[in-house]
Design an enzyme around this catalytic site. Structure first.
Site, short mmCIF file in Angstrom:
data_model
loop_
_atom_site.label_atom_id
_atom_site.label_comp_id
_atom_site.label_asym_id
_atom_site.label_seq_id
_atom_site.Cartn_x
_atom_site.Cartn_y
_atom_site.Cartn_z
N SER A 119 0.82 -1.22 0.00
CA SER A 119 0.00 0.00 0.00
C SER A 119 0.85 1.26 0.00
O SER A 119 0.34 2.34 -0.28
CB SER A 119 -0.83 0.06 1.28
N HIS A 140 -0.75 -2.40 -7.15
CA HIS A 140 -1.53 -2.05 -5.95
C HIS A 140 -3.03 -2.10 -6.26
O HIS A 140 -3.59 -1.17 -6.83
CB HIS A 140 -1.11 -0.65 -5.47
N GLU A 152 -3.05 0.60 -9.14
CA GLU A 152 -1.92 1.53 -9.29
C GLU A 152 -0.70 0.68 -9.66
O GLU A 152 -0.42 -0.30 -8.96
CB GLU A 152 -1.60 2.20 -7.95
N ASN A 190 -2.71 6.24 -1.26
CA ASN A 190 -2.65 6.35 0.20
C ASN A 190 -1.99 7.62 0.71
O ASN A 190 -2.13 7.96 1.87
CB ASN A 190 -1.98 5.11 0.79
N1 CAA Z 1 -15.96 -8.76 -1.80
C1 CAA Z 1 -16.56 -8.95 -2.99
N2 CAA Z 1 -17.64 -8.24 -3.41
C2 CAA Z 1 -18.14 -7.34 -2.56
C3 CAA Z 1 -17.57 -7.10 -1.28
C4 CAA Z 1 -16.44 -7.85 -0.92
N3 CAA Z 1 -15.82 -7.68 0.25
N4 CAA Z 1 -18.29 -6.14 -0.67
C5 CAA Z 1 -19.28 -5.79 -1.51
N5 CAA Z 1 -19.19 -6.51 -2.65
C6 CAA Z 1 -20.06 -6.39 -3.83
C7 CAA Z 1 -21.46 -6.83 -3.52
O1 CAA Z 1 -21.64 -8.20 -3.75
C8 CAA Z 1 -22.26 -6.02 -4.52
O2 CAA Z 1 -22.15 -6.63 -5.79
P1 CAA Z 1 -23.31 -6.49 -6.91
O3 CAA Z 1 -23.58 -5.04 -7.10
O4 CAA Z 1 -22.68 -7.15 -8.08
O5 CAA Z 1 -24.46 -7.23 -6.33
C9 CAA Z 1 -21.49 -4.70 -4.63
O6 CAA Z 1 -20.16 -5.00 -4.16
C10 CAA Z 1 -22.10 -3.62 -3.77
O7 CAA Z 1 -22.18 -4.11 -2.45
P2 CAA Z 1 -23.31 -3.76 -1.40
O8 CAA Z 1 -24.57 -3.41 -2.13
O9 CAA Z 1 -23.37 -4.85 -0.38
O10 CAA Z 1 -22.76 -2.55 -0.58
P3 CAA Z 1 -22.32 -1.11 -1.05
O11 CAA Z 1 -23.11 -0.59 -2.18
O12 CAA Z 1 -22.24 -0.35 0.20
O13 CAA Z 1 -20.84 -1.32 -1.62
C11 CAA Z 1 -18.52 -1.25 -1.27
C12 CAA Z 1 -19.84 -1.91 -0.87
C13 CAA Z 1 -18.23 -1.53 -2.74
C14 CAA Z 1 -17.45 -1.89 -0.42
C15 CAA Z 1 -18.64 0.29 -1.03
O14 CAA Z 1 -19.07 0.53 0.30
C16 CAA Z 1 -17.36 1.04 -1.28
O15 CAA Z 1 -17.01 1.34 -2.41
N6 CAA Z 1 -16.64 1.38 -0.18
C17 CAA Z 1 -15.38 2.09 -0.28
C18 CAA Z 1 -14.29 1.13 -0.68
C19 CAA Z 1 -12.96 1.81 -0.82
O16 CAA Z 1 -12.80 3.01 -0.65
N7 CAA Z 1 -11.95 0.99 -1.15
C20 CAA Z 1 -10.59 1.43 -1.22
C21 CAA Z 1 -9.94 1.22 0.13
S1 CAA Z 1 -8.31 1.82 0.14
C22 CAA Z 1 -7.42 0.61 -0.59
O17 CAA Z 1 -7.89 -0.44 -0.96
C23 CAA Z 1 -5.97 0.89 -0.76
C24 CAA Z 1 -5.10 0.59 0.37
O18 CAA Z 1 -3.91 0.37 0.13
C25 CAA Z 1 -5.54 0.63 1.79
P1 NAD Z 2 -4.36 -9.46 5.87
O1 NAD Z 2 -3.87 -9.30 7.27
O2 NAD Z 2 -5.82 -9.65 5.61
O3 NAD Z 2 -3.59 -10.67 5.15
C1 NAD Z 2 -2.22 -10.85 5.15
C2 NAD Z 2 -1.95 -12.33 4.95
O4 NAD Z 2 -0.56 -12.52 4.69
C3 NAD Z 2 -2.30 -13.18 6.19
O5 NAD Z 2 -3.17 -14.23 5.82
C4 NAD Z 2 -0.95 -13.69 6.66
O6 NAD Z 2 -1.00 -14.98 7.27
C5 NAD Z 2 -0.16 -13.71 5.35
N1 NAD Z 2 1.29 -13.72 5.51
C6 NAD Z 2 2.04 -13.01 6.38
N2 NAD Z 2 3.35 -13.30 6.23
C7 NAD Z 2 3.43 -14.21 5.23
C8 NAD Z 2 4.49 -14.92 4.61
N3 NAD Z 2 5.76 -14.75 5.01
N4 NAD Z 2 4.19 -15.78 3.60
C9 NAD Z 2 2.93 -15.99 3.21
N5 NAD Z 2 1.87 -15.34 3.76
C10 NAD Z 2 2.12 -14.47 4.76
O7 NAD Z 2 -3.82 -8.18 5.10
P2 NAD Z 2 -4.39 -7.50 3.76
O8 NAD Z 2 -5.34 -6.43 4.14
O9 NAD Z 2 -4.77 -8.56 2.80
O10 NAD Z 2 -3.08 -6.74 3.24
C11 NAD Z 2 -2.07 -7.42 2.52
C12 NAD Z 2 -1.21 -6.44 1.77
O11 NAD Z 2 -2.04 -5.71 0.86
C13 NAD Z 2 -0.51 -5.39 2.64
O12 NAD Z 2 0.74 -5.07 2.07
C14 NAD Z 2 -1.46 -4.22 2.55
O13 NAD Z 2 -0.84 -2.98 2.80
C15 NAD Z 2 -1.90 -4.32 1.11
N6 NAD Z 2 -3.20 -3.67 0.80
C16 NAD Z 2 -4.20 -3.71 1.72
C17 NAD Z 2 -5.40 -3.10 1.41
C18 NAD Z 2 -6.55 -3.13 2.37
O14 NAD Z 2 -7.51 -2.38 2.19
N7 NAD Z 2 -6.54 -3.96 3.40
C19 NAD Z 2 -5.58 -2.48 0.17
C20 NAD Z 2 -4.52 -2.50 -0.77
C21 NAD Z 2 -3.33 -3.09 -0.42
#
Ligand code: CAA
Ligand code: NAD
Length: 283
Positions: A119, A140, A152, A190
């Protein structure tokens, strides 16, 4: 180079989603984690997601079976010896990732590309743990992977143009949209998202409003699909903290200091939805 076999490291929320979309696109996929219980959990999530597609009439039972047949569980890195691409999605920790990449570099075929779903961590530093930095790249995905369109693509300092092109093309075969960014802490996603989430946590910490009120303001006022505290729980508070620490250390700027409340929750093991408790409690 043609990618046919993919190995995903980490069967958590991101790794299982990445494995699912790769298998749906026709790739042979190995889903690796430390223990069989972890890969089982990942397969359980994939099975549930595909069953939902069948229930909604978007996929037949046979198609679901074909997709599942393309997926194999792995708990042994030696399996990387027969793949064209590895996508690492283990925990967001540089020590863990460099160790994994150094091991994979010894095992994977010479032509194989090693990608990280990190991330925020520098791709250049992860690549330096290998003898093939030109074949290391950031891929990403966003959470939830089966739903979100963006990937990304991050070039490390040494990533070759050919490797970049292969990964961009492969991303399109997953029906995702690749966006190229350079290797800086937090990339684009991020660097912009996580300070907003951290600020929402400060807003709660300073008693400006309740968690529900903060989320409601951002949902109804800014049209965000989830409020920032719900989103933090969804991402994982450990991942949020790791990302803030990477931004803080990488830029040396205190505007990225993680909120003490975030640290406290992570220390308590309240990691969000995945552990049943974060800012909210989950059944
Ligand atoms: N896995 C698979 N499919 C999922 C799911 C999951 N965990 N959660 C929801 N869905 C699907 C549902 O099945 C549904 O599919 P259909 O339209 O095909 O039936 C669709 O997504 C919409 O779901 P819901 O109607 O249940 O709920 P919603 O409209 O509230 O949508 C959401 C759920 C898509 C998660 C929405 O709330 C959303 O977009 N949230 C923000 C997500 C976001 O910002 N993601 C980025 C996070 S940051 C990141 O990922 C980067 C990082 O490095 C941290
Ligand atoms: P998570 O905690 O759900 O899963 C991580 C998994 O990796 C666990 O099942 C753990 O047992 C496994 N693991 C740890 N060390 C390992 C090893 N040496 N070999 C094999 N498996 C190992 O975490 P996550 O949310 O899936 O995040 C995973 C990666 O994706 C991180 O780098 C995170 O920053 C990135 N990411 C997360 C998100 C998010 O929204 N959670 C979005 C984009 C990217």
């Amino acid at each position: 180079m043609k990618v046919e076999k993919v190995m995903v490291i980490g069967a958590g929320q991101m790794g299982s989603g990445i494995a699912q979309v790769c298998a749906m696109a026709g790739y042979q996929v190995l889903l690796n984690d430390l223990k069989p219980e972890y890969t089982d959990r990942g397969f359980g999530v994939i099975n549930k997601n595909l069953s939902r597609q069948v229930e909604k009439g978007r996929m037949s039972e046979d198609q679901k079976k074909e997709i599942l047949n393309r997926l194999t569980a792995s708990t042994d890195f030696q399996d990387a010896g027969r793949v064209d691409l590895v996508i690492e999605a283990a925990v967001e920790n540089m020590e863990v990732k460099t160790k994994i990449f150094a091991q994979l570099d010894e095992i994977a075929p010479a032509h194989a590309i090693l990608a990280s779903n990190t991330s925020s961590l520098p791709i250049t530093e992860i690549a330096a743990a290998t003898k093939r930095p030109e074949k290391v790249i950031g891929m990403h995905f966003m959470n939830p992977v089966p739903v979100m369109k963006l990937v990304e693509i991050i070039r490390g300092l040494a990533t070759s143009d050919q490797v970049y092109q292969t990964i961009e093309d492969m991303t399109r075969t997953l029906s995702k949209v690749p966006v190229e960014v350079n290797d800086f802490p937090g990339f684009v996603s991020n660097r912009v998202l996580m300070p907003m989430i951290n600020e929402a946590i400060y807003t709660l910490y300073e008693g400006v409003a309740s968690k529900e009120a903060i989320d409601e303001v951002m949902k109804l006022g800014m049209n965000h699909p989830m409020g920032p505290l719900t989103l933090a729980d969804f991402i994982g508070l450990d991942t949020c903290l790791y990302i803030m620490e990477t931004l803080h250390e990488g830029f040396g700027d205190d505007k990225y200091r993680p909120c003490p409340l975030l640290r406290k929750y992570v220390k308590a093991g309240w990691l969000g939805k995945k552990t049943g408790r974060g800012f909210y409690v989950y059944e």
